[in-house]
Write an enzyme that holds these catalytic residues in place. Structure first.
Site, PDB file in Angstrom:
ATOM      1  N   TYR A   1       0.910  -1.223  -0.111  1.00  0.00           N
ATOM      2  CA  TYR A   1      -0.053   0.032  -0.045  1.00  0.00           C
ATOM      3  C   TYR A   1       1.050   1.343  -0.111  1.00  0.00           C
ATOM      4  CZ  TYR A   1      -3.741  -3.108   1.819  1.00  0.00           C
ATOM      5  OH  TYR A   1      -4.627  -4.040   1.963  1.00  0.00           O
TER       6      TYR A   1
ATOM      7  N   HIS B   1      -6.840   1.173  -1.155  1.00  0.00           N
ATOM      8  CA  HIS B   1      -6.567  -0.165  -1.947  1.00  0.00           C
ATOM      9  C   HIS B   1      -5.190  -0.361  -2.315  1.00  0.00           C
ATOM     10  CE1 HIS B   1     -10.865  -1.578  -1.512  1.00  0.00           C
ATOM     11  NE2 HIS B   1     -11.239  -0.373  -2.426  1.00  0.00           N
TER      12      HIS B   1
ATOM     13  N   LYS C   1      -4.674  -5.002  -9.381  1.00  0.00           N
ATOM     14  CA  LYS C   1      -3.500  -4.931  -8.748  1.00  0.00           C
ATOM     15  C   LYS C   1      -2.222  -5.389  -9.766  1.00  0.00           C
ATOM     16  CE  LYS C   1      -5.293  -6.031  -4.266  1.00  0.00           C
ATOM     17  NZ  LYS C   1      -6.014  -5.083  -4.244  1.00  0.00           N
TER      18      LYS C   1
END
Length: 127
Positions: A83, A89, A120
């Site tokens: 992070y 997120h 991601k």
């Protein structure tokens, strides 16, 4: 200095289980002391003898020292989630691998599919 108990492969403090790699990080920074059940003091080298733990710790330390937050990435097919801001997120899933380790193409594709579906990026950390 805070004392932490290492028992059955788990770090405990005041009946709370502590995050393994964060304890190693704090131990290396001399912010805590770790003892086993027989009250023997353990240093970071005790844990880093294991090559896999050392590999995982290297990536944890690298990002932690640069202000990132790390959490478990198992749900996303990796070892860590990284992070930039804990209130947002995670942007990356980190997968540490030994430089000599072969990557199965189907495993690689599966991890990419999971990363893509969860928005991601995958970071392979080779050492």
């Amino acid at each position: 200095m805070k004392r932490v108990l290492y028992k059955d492969n788990v770090f405990l403090s005041e009946d709370k289980i502590l995050y393994f790699y964060e304890v190693l990080y704090l131990l290396e920074k001399n912010e805590i002391e770790v003892y086993d059940e027989k009250n023997n003091k353990l240093d970071i080298n005790y844990f880093l003898k294991d090559e896999k733990i050392k590999l995982y710790y290297d990536i944890y330390k690298y990002f932690r020292e640069r202000g990132y937050y790390l959490g478990t990435g198992l749900k996303f097919g990796g070892i860590f989630r990284i992070y930039e801001d804990i209130k947002q997120h995670s942007k990356w899933v980190a997968i540490p691998i030994n430089i000599n380790e072969k990557i199965d193409i189907y495993d690689f594709l599966a991890k990419n599919r999971v990363a893509h579906s969860t928005r991601k990026r995958i970071l392979y950390w080779c050492k």
